[in-house]
Every structure is written in C-alpha cells, then in structure tokens.
Motif scaffolding. Structure first.
Motif, PDB file in Angstrom:
ATOM      1  N   SER A  76       1.610  58.552  48.021  1.00  0.00           N
ATOM      2  CA  SER A  76       1.955  57.698  46.338  1.00  0.00           C
ATOM      3  C   SER A  76       2.363  59.920  45.641  1.00  0.00           C
ATOM      4  O   SER A  76       1.329  60.795  45.911  1.00  0.00           O
ATOM      5  CB  SER A  76       0.558  58.173  45.695  1.00  0.00           C
ATOM      6  N   TYR A  77       2.779  59.652  44.738  1.00  0.00           N
ATOM      7  CA  TYR A  77       2.918  61.143  44.062  1.00  0.00           C
ATOM      8  C   TYR A  77       1.707  61.090  42.803  1.00  0.00           C
ATOM      9  O   TYR A  77       1.295  60.054  42.495  1.00  0.00           O
ATOM     10  CB  TYR A  77       4.894  60.879  43.506  1.00  0.00           C
ATOM     11  N   ASP A 119       2.553  61.082  39.633  1.00  0.00           N
ATOM     12  CA  ASP A 119       2.445  60.474  38.490  1.00  0.00           C
ATOM     13  C   ASP A 119       3.248  58.735  39.194  1.00  0.00           C
ATOM     14  O   ASP A 119       3.202  57.807  38.284  1.00  0.00           O
ATOM     15  CB  ASP A 119       4.851  61.066  38.438  1.00  0.00           C
ATOM     16  N   GLY A 120       2.363  57.361  39.322  1.00  0.00           N
ATOM     17  CA  GLY A 120       2.424  57.047  40.205  1.00  0.00           C
ATOM     18  C   GLY A 120       3.553  55.986  40.497  1.00  0.00           C
ATOM     19  O   GLY A 120       2.859  55.262  41.737  1.00  0.00           O
ATOM     20  N   THR A 121       4.244  57.102  41.432  1.00  0.00           N
ATOM     21  CA  THR A 121       5.788  56.394  41.821  1.00  0.00           C
ATOM     22  C   THR A 121       5.129  56.563  43.374  1.00  0.00           C
ATOM     23  O   THR A 121       4.464  57.565  43.793  1.00  0.00           O
ATOM     24  CB  THR A 121       6.575  57.170  41.506  1.00  0.00           C
ATOM     25  N   THR A 122       5.578  56.037  44.138  1.00  0.00           N
ATOM     26  CA  THR A 122       5.078  55.972  45.847  1.00  0.00           C
ATOM     27  C   THR A 122       7.130  56.639  46.797  1.00  0.00           C
ATOM     28  O   THR A 122       7.959  55.894  45.829  1.00  0.00           O
ATOM     29  CB  THR A 122       5.122  54.644  46.436  1.00  0.00           C
ATOM     30  N   ASN A 123       6.857  57.217  47.983  1.00  0.00           N
ATOM     31  CA  ASN A 123       7.556  58.098  48.689  1.00  0.00           C
ATOM     32  C   ASN A 123       8.128  56.840  49.564  1.00  0.00           C
ATOM     33  O   ASN A 123       7.000  56.527  50.483  1.00  0.00           O
ATOM     34  CB  ASN A 123       6.736  59.000  49.744  1.00  0.00           C
ATOM     35  N   THR A 124       9.538  56.363  48.998  1.00  0.00           N
ATOM     36  CA  THR A 124       9.659  55.348  49.577  1.00  0.00           C
ATOM     37  C   THR A 124      11.208  55.829  50.963  1.00  0.00           C
ATOM     38  O   THR A 124      11.706  54.649  51.579  1.00  0.00           O
ATOM     39  CB  THR A 124      10.209  54.316  49.007  1.00  0.00           C
TER      40      THR A 124
END
Length: 189
Positions: A56-57, A59-64
């Motif tokens: 997870s970054y 900012d709350g996003t996930t590396n997919t």
C-alpha cells in the motif's frame, strides 16, 4: 603483358554478381525484380516482475502491477530470405537493463520462420543464438539466446513477445541475466 591482360580480365568481370532475381511476368512480359535480402529493426521494452506488488502507498492505494518496464533495447539485422517465409540474418543489439544497471551488446544469428495465417497476416517465430558482451563490465560475456513469437502484417510490421538470456551472472545474483520483452519489429523486404 600477359599478367596485365589477366588483371584487366578479372577487373572487368568481377562486377557480374547480383543478389536480385529477375522474373518475367507472363501476362505482360515486364521484368519484375525480386529481392532476396531483408533488413530488420526492432525496438523492445524488457519487463521484470514487480517485487512490491500488493503493498500500500501512503495515499491508501495499492500497488497492483504484476510487471514493470525495466529498460529499452534496439536491434538491427541484415539477412536473406525465401518468399518472406524463412530467413536467416546477422543481428546486433544494444540493450539497457535498469534493474541490473547494465548495458549489453549481443551479436547473434537469427533464424526466422513466418508462415501465412491469413491473406496479409503471418505468424513470425524467431530464434537467435550468439555472443553477448557487457559494456563497461570488463571481460564479462556469455552465450546469448533469444526466442520470439509475433504477428506480422503485410507492411512488414510485427508485434511480438520475446524471451532472452545473456548467459552471464551480475553481482551476487543466482540467475543469469534474462528478460521478457514486448516489442515492435520493422522488416524491409
């Protein structure tokens, strides 16, 4: 005098070699020139597996992302072919791999089989083998191998996926330097 006449004879008749075939079209009897040589130019982007997938970054996003671009490469070759169907060429390349911090210069022979699968479409299979030299790494070299499969249109443009192995190890790595590439190839027949 005899030596001079022999040299003159050899000089005049040495220009008789050609690599182009002239065919006569039966319908109009106009000569058609058929080339037997071709050139090939490739641009490739190597990909590596994403070690940080799932993290997870801030900012709350996930590396997919499964794969990430790992550099760029360019290849050039000159060879002979038969009806665009089968060919052999001598190729040279310059490849940059960011994860290895490496620039390589492979020199290899490329074998090409490209049967038609449609009116103007071909499936192109290629296998190359030769020598790979690491630039700026002393005498580091290995046996280069590559294999690719792609789809070629009637204009000589081919989209392909390629796997290659340079045959040497960098640093403390267990694996040899290898990559999986996606690229575009331009053939000039």
């Amino acid at each position: 005098m005899k030596t001079k006449s022999i040299l003159f004879f050899l000089l005049v008749f040495q220009f008789g070699f050609t690599q182009n075939e002239i065919l006569i079209n039966n319908s109009s009897d106009i000569p058609i020139e058929k080339k037997v040589t071709y050139t090939q130019f490739d641009i490739v982007v190597p990909f590596k597996g994403n070690k940080n997938r799932g993290e997870s970054y801030p900012d709350g996003t996930t590396n997919t992302n499964w794969f990430l671009p790992d550099g760029i490469g360019a290849k050039f070759g000159y060879g002979i072919h038969y009806n665009k169907w089968i060919g052999i060429s001598l190729n040279s390349s310059l490849d940059f791999y960011a994860s290895y911090k490496l620039v390589t210069a492979p020199i290899y022979t490329n074998f090409r089989i490209s049967p038609k699968i449609g009116k103007n479409t071909r499936i192109t299979l290629q296998y190359g083998i030769g020598k790979s030299l690491a630039i700026g790494r002393g005498d580091l070299q290995g046996t280069y191998q590559k294999g690719s499969i792609g789809i070629e249109n009637g204009d000589g443009i081919c989209l392909f996926i390629e796997g290659n192995n340079h045959g040497f190890i960098i640093g403390n790595s267990i694996d040899k330097v290898y990559s999986i590439n996606i690229g575009i190839s331009l053939f000039n027949f």
